[in-house]
Each structure stands twice: as structure tokens, then as C-alpha cells.
Scaffold this motif. Structure first.
Motif, mmCIF file in Angstrom:
data_model
loop_
_atom_site.group_PDB
_atom_site.id
_atom_site.type_symbol
_atom_site.label_atom_id
_atom_site.label_comp_id
_atom_site.label_asym_id
_atom_site.label_seq_id
_atom_site.Cartn_x
_atom_site.Cartn_y
_atom_site.Cartn_z
ATOM 1 N N GLY A 238 0.792 -1.222 0.000
ATOM 2 C CA GLY A 238 0.000 0.000 0.000
ATOM 3 C C GLY A 238 0.829 1.278 0.000
ATOM 4 N N MET A 239 2.125 1.172 -0.224
ATOM 5 C CA MET A 239 2.988 2.350 -0.211
ATOM 6 C C MET A 239 2.737 3.183 -1.463
ATOM 7 S SD MET A 239 4.649 1.964 2.597
ATOM 8 C CE MET A 239 6.073 2.992 2.481
ATOM 9 N N VAL A 240 2.812 4.505 -1.305
ATOM 10 C CA VAL A 240 2.610 5.431 -2.407
ATOM 11 C C VAL A 240 3.865 6.277 -2.539
ATOM 12 C CG1 VAL A 240 1.186 7.319 -3.268
ATOM 13 C CG2 VAL A 240 0.143 5.489 -1.918
ATOM 14 N N PRO A 241 4.537 6.240 -3.697
ATOM 15 C CA PRO A 241 5.763 7.032 -3.856
ATOM 16 C C PRO A 241 5.461 8.525 -3.979
ATOM 17 C CG PRO A 241 5.225 5.906 -5.899
ATOM 18 C CD PRO A 241 4.237 5.437 -4.873
ATOM 19 N N ALA A 242 6.457 9.335 -3.666
ATOM 20 C CA ALA A 242 6.350 10.784 -3.850
ATOM 21 C C ALA A 242 6.509 11.101 -5.337
ATOM 22 C CB ALA A 242 7.435 11.489 -3.047
ATOM 23 N N LEU A 243 5.938 12.221 -5.759
ATOM 24 C CA LEU A 243 6.119 12.652 -7.140
ATOM 25 C C LEU A 243 7.586 13.007 -7.370
ATOM 26 C CD1 LEU A 243 3.068 15.045 -7.634
ATOM 27 C CD2 LEU A 243 3.413 12.811 -8.681
ATOM 28 N N GLU A 244 8.118 12.595 -8.502
ATOM 29 C CA GLU A 244 9.514 12.911 -8.801
ATOM 30 C C GLU A 244 9.735 14.415 -8.861
ATOM 31 O OE1 GLU A 244 11.660 10.771 -11.788
ATOM 32 O OE2 GLU A 244 10.396 9.008 -11.507
ATOM 33 N N TRP B 212 14.167 6.099 -0.848
ATOM 34 C CA TRP B 212 13.041 6.022 0.085
ATOM 35 C C TRP B 212 11.786 6.656 -0.524
ATOM 36 C CZ3 TRP B 212 12.298 3.918 4.935
ATOM 37 C CH2 TRP B 212 11.128 4.304 5.586
ATOM 38 N N LEU B 213 11.948 7.867 -1.077
ATOM 39 C CA LEU B 213 10.797 8.592 -1.609
ATOM 40 C C LEU B 213 10.239 7.966 -2.888
ATOM 41 C CD1 LEU B 213 11.913 12.254 -0.881
ATOM 42 C CD2 LEU B 213 10.137 10.929 0.304
ATOM 43 N N LYS B 214 11.006 7.097 -3.519
ATOM 44 C CA LYS B 214 10.490 6.352 -4.662
ATOM 45 C C LYS B 214 9.526 5.255 -4.198
ATOM 46 C CE LYS B 214 14.320 7.080 -7.856
ATOM 47 N NZ LYS B 214 15.436 6.427 -8.561
ATOM 48 N N GLN B 215 9.560 4.950 -2.902
ATOM 49 C CA GLN B 215 8.680 3.921 -2.350
ATOM 50 C C GLN B 215 7.602 4.500 -1.446
ATOM 51 O OE1 GLN B 215 10.974 0.745 -0.561
ATOM 52 N NE2 GLN B 215 12.606 1.065 -2.029
ATOM 53 N N SER B 216 7.901 5.584 -0.741
ATOM 54 C CA SER B 216 6.954 6.166 0.205
ATOM 55 C C SER B 216 7.041 7.683 0.142
ATOM 56 C CB SER B 216 7.285 5.710 1.625
ATOM 57 O OG SER B 216 6.498 6.398 2.565
ATOM 58 N N HIS B 217 5.901 8.352 0.249
ATOM 59 C CA HIS B 217 5.896 9.819 0.196
ATOM 60 C C HIS B 217 5.988 10.438 1.586
ATOM 61 C CE1 HIS B 217 1.662 8.832 0.813
ATOM 62 N NE2 HIS B 217 1.455 10.071 1.227
ATOM 63 N N TYR B 218 6.315 9.645 2.596
ATOM 64 C CA TYR B 218 6.461 10.129 3.970
ATOM 65 C C TYR B 218 7.932 10.250 4.369
ATOM 66 C CZ TYR B 218 1.534 9.018 4.716
ATOM 67 O OH TYR B 218 0.169 8.968 4.645
ATOM 68 N N CYS B 219 8.256 11.254 5.178
ATOM 69 C CA CYS B 219 9.579 11.352 5.782
ATOM 70 C C CYS B 219 9.739 10.144 6.712
ATOM 71 C CB CYS B 219 9.718 12.649 6.585
ATOM 72 S SG CYS B 219 11.220 12.727 7.601
ATOM 73 N N PRO B 220 10.868 9.442 6.665
ATOM 74 C CA PRO B 220 11.031 8.265 7.521
ATOM 75 C C PRO B 220 11.179 8.592 9.004
ATOM 76 C CG PRO B 220 13.009 8.648 6.221
ATOM 77 C CD PRO B 220 11.980 9.620 5.744
ATOM 78 N N VAL B 221 11.360 9.867 9.353
ATOM 79 C CA VAL B 221 11.512 10.248 10.752
ATOM 80 C C VAL B 221 10.188 10.756 11.328
ATOM 81 C CG1 VAL B 221 12.710 11.759 12.369
ATOM 82 C CG2 VAL B 221 13.955 10.750 10.463
ATOM 83 N N CYS B 222 9.603 11.771 10.674
ATOM 84 C CA CYS B 222 8.426 12.434 11.254
ATOM 85 C C CYS B 222 7.148 12.210 10.473
ATOM 86 C CB CYS B 222 8.693 13.926 11.404
ATOM 87 S SG CYS B 222 8.797 14.794 9.809
ATOM 88 N N ARG B 223 7.230 11.495 9.354
ATOM 89 C CA ARG B 223 6.078 11.199 8.494
ATOM 90 C C ARG B 223 5.508 12.450 7.819
ATOM 91 N NH1 ARG B 223 4.348 6.402 7.886
ATOM 92 N NH2 ARG B 223 2.128 6.852 7.835
ATOM 93 N N PHE B 224 6.359 13.475 7.601
ATOM 94 C CA PHE B 224 5.962 14.623 6.794
ATOM 95 C C PHE B 224 5.537 14.079 5.428
ATOM 96 C CE2 PHE B 224 7.101 17.572 3.407
ATOM 97 C CZ PHE B 224 6.417 18.720 3.799
ATOM 98 N N GLU B 225 4.422 14.583 4.893
ATOM 99 C CA GLU B 225 3.873 14.059 3.647
ATOM 100 C C GLU B 225 4.343 14.873 2.466
ATOM 101 O OE1 GLU B 225 -0.384 12.471 2.570
ATOM 102 O OE2 GLU B 225 -0.355 13.196 4.643
ATOM 103 N N MET B 226 5.054 14.214 1.555
ATOM 104 C CA MET B 226 5.417 14.829 0.277
ATOM 105 C C MET B 226 4.242 14.637 -0.684
ATOM 106 S SD MET B 226 8.662 15.932 0.307
ATOM 107 C CE MET B 226 9.403 15.761 -1.309
ATOM 108 N N PRO B 227 4.081 15.537 -1.661
ATOM 109 C CA PRO B 227 3.012 15.336 -2.650
ATOM 110 C C PRO B 227 3.186 14.001 -3.392
ATOM 111 C CG PRO B 227 3.904 17.551 -2.814
ATOM 112 C CD PRO B 227 4.794 16.797 -1.870
ATOM 113 N N TYR B 228 2.076 13.347 -3.647
ATOM 114 C CA TYR B 228 2.120 12.061 -4.354
ATOM 115 C C TYR B 228 1.097 12.020 -5.473
ATOM 116 C CZ TYR B 228 -1.816 10.981 -1.265
ATOM 117 O OH TYR B 228 -2.999 11.001 -0.595
#
Length: 137
Positions: free
Chosen positions: A66-72, A121-137
Motif C-alpha cells: 500500500g505504499m505510495v511514492p512521492a512525485l519525482e 526512500w521517496l520512490k517507495q513512500s511519500h512520507y519522511c522516515p523520521v516524522c512522516r511529513f507528507e510529500m506530494p504524491y
């Protein structure tokens, strides 16, 4: 055992979602190493039980959980390159330290990683691995 851990994690995620919490289970790759002294027959029995209860390797590798990558484009625009002056910090993805005078990648939430690590990491998940900040996806 690993399959059971993953299944239980997904059950917990479903439960928290049903309770109104926004929770996702991130993929966990791990190595389990153990030493046991057993007979060949016992080992064959144990291995048959383990293999019977686990998902096929192809299914585990192809599953994105269910992982969603961040937009390149957001990775290029929002992740900044910064110079690391001291070697006190570690990249929380690979756990290796930064060498002073080198460059690292800083997320909009100010967490710093090796550029290659956060890009992968961002190619697999749009969240920061520390604080879960959401990058656009």
C-alpha cells in the motif's frame, strides 16, 4: 515467523484505520539469524512448516504494502542539498554517519539524509522516515 509479524502489523493498521486513525504499515525488511542443533529429520520438518506458512518470495517482493511514492517533481523541488559541516549526525535510513564537508539532502521538515538514501526512500513512500511529513504524491 516473519510472515506472521507482517500479517499482524497489517491487522493492527486495519484496526487503527477502522478506529479513525490514519495509520500505514511501512515495509520492514529484516534478516533473522539463528543457530540450532537439530537432526536432519527435525530440520526438514521445521523447514516444511516454515515454507508452508509463508508467502512466496515473488509475492513478497512484488507487494508494495500500500505504499505510495512521492512525485519525482516534488522530490526535485522540495528536497534541498545542504553542506554538512560536522560529522555528528547519522542518516536515519542507512544509519551511517555524515562526513564533515560533504553534502546531504534536507527534506522540507528539516531532516537530513544521504541524497541516494532519501531518493530511494521517496520512490517507495511519500512520507519522511523520521516524522512522516507528507510529500506530494
Amino acid at each position: 515467523m516473519v510472515h506472521t509479524i507482517i500479517r499482524r502489523g497489517l491487522e493492527i493498521a486495519d484496526w487503527t484505520f477502522e478506529m479513525g486513525f490514519n495509520c500505514r504499515v511501512l515495509r520492514l525488511d529484516s534478516v533473522i539469524q539463528a543457530t540450532a542443533v537439530v537432526s536432519a529429520a527435525c530440520l526438514e520438518f521445521i523447514m516444511s512448516r516454515v515454507l508452508a506458512g509463508s508467502a512466496p518470495a515473488e509475492e513478497m517482493e512484488s507487494s508494495d504494502y500500500g505504499m505510495v511514492p512521492a512525485l519525482e517533481s516534488s522530490i526535485r523541488e522540495m528536497v534541498a542539498t545542504v553542506r554538512v559541516d560536522d560529522g555528528d549526525d547519522n542518516c536515519t535510513i542507512c544509519l551511517e554517519g555524515f562526513e564533515g564537508g560533504t553534502y546531504a539532502a534536507r527534506m522540507p521538515c528539516s531532516h537530513i539524509f544521504h541524497g541516494e538514501c532519501i531518493e530511494e526512500w521517496l520512490k517507495q513512500s511519500h512520507y519522511c522516515p523520521v516524522c512522516r511529513f507528507e510529500m506530494p504524491y
